[in-house]
Design an enzyme around this catalytic site. Sequence first.
Site, mmCIF file in Angstrom:
data_model
loop_
_atom_site.group_PDB
_atom_site.id
_atom_site.type_symbol
_atom_site.label_atom_id
_atom_site.label_comp_id
_atom_site.label_asym_id
_atom_site.label_seq_id
_atom_site.Cartn_x
_atom_site.Cartn_y
_atom_site.Cartn_z
ATOM 1 N N GLU A 118 47.331 37.239 37.847
ATOM 2 C CA GLU A 118 48.809 36.915 37.313
ATOM 3 C C GLU A 118 49.210 37.398 35.875
ATOM 4 O O GLU A 118 50.373 37.783 35.574
ATOM 5 C CB GLU A 118 49.159 35.370 37.406
ATOM 6 N N GLU A 139 44.093 31.250 45.202
ATOM 7 C CA GLU A 139 44.485 29.492 45.065
ATOM 8 C C GLU A 139 44.728 28.739 46.355
ATOM 9 O O GLU A 139 44.356 27.446 46.381
ATOM 10 C CB GLU A 139 46.055 29.443 44.311
#
Length: 279
Positions: A118, A139
Amino acid sequence: MNYPEFTTLRVDVAAGVARLTIDHGPINLMDGAMLADLDRASRLLEDDQAVKVVILQSANPDFFIAHGDVSAIQQLPSKPAPREQKLGDLHAILDRFRTMPKATIAKIEGRCRGGGSELALACDMRFAAIGRAFLCQPEVGVGIIPGAGGSARLPRMVGRGRALEIILGCADFNAETAERYGWVNRAVPAAEIGYFVNALAARIAGFPAAALALAKQMVDATDGTIEADLALEERLFLQSAQTSGARTRIAAAMGAGMQTRGMEMCCFTHVWAPMAGLE
């Protein structure tokens, strides 16, 4: 500008290029200490008039950034606290690498998962070392979703289907596949990535800072109607044409034979190189 000592990274600046090198423990875990350093370093880089390009890299050959600190997740609130600013702290820190008026480049060598991916996604460009770089959004495997920009940025870059493959599948992607999907700009042989990124950064740093900032502003604005984007482009183009850097470089280019057959037949990769340093 003098940069202070950080606990999880270091910043070195030379010839308009800043190198932010992450060096935090055995796996470069993105924890509170790293986020605090990224916040402070990115604010300083944003304000440093001597910097035109920022390269994010790792001192660890096996990890760019492993991922975010999973142990902290259980301490998070169930919803965002009331605030005046649009973005929360985590998003604001990472998004600064997109919005700062500098070119930001992630040089990915090693594992780049979760928050590491990210952070790289927030940069303007990403280059991955073949055979060494592996990207992943893991995730969902622990029951959450990417929460530092992965869920929002990936669909814009790779499309809905591939974003869901990445996010729902929680698998590692090698550099070549990441390039094919649009996750990274280019997969580069591991032995060449340092030279490639350094050469690109030096080339960009040779161009006027005002033009770099306006170009980023325009590219980031292209999410409205084509008419609105064209109108903004006109305003920013006219603004760029009035800068001292544009006037100096246009005069130099014309003096060097631009708009003649001999000049126009040349490779522009080499044409612009002698103009480095002109403002």
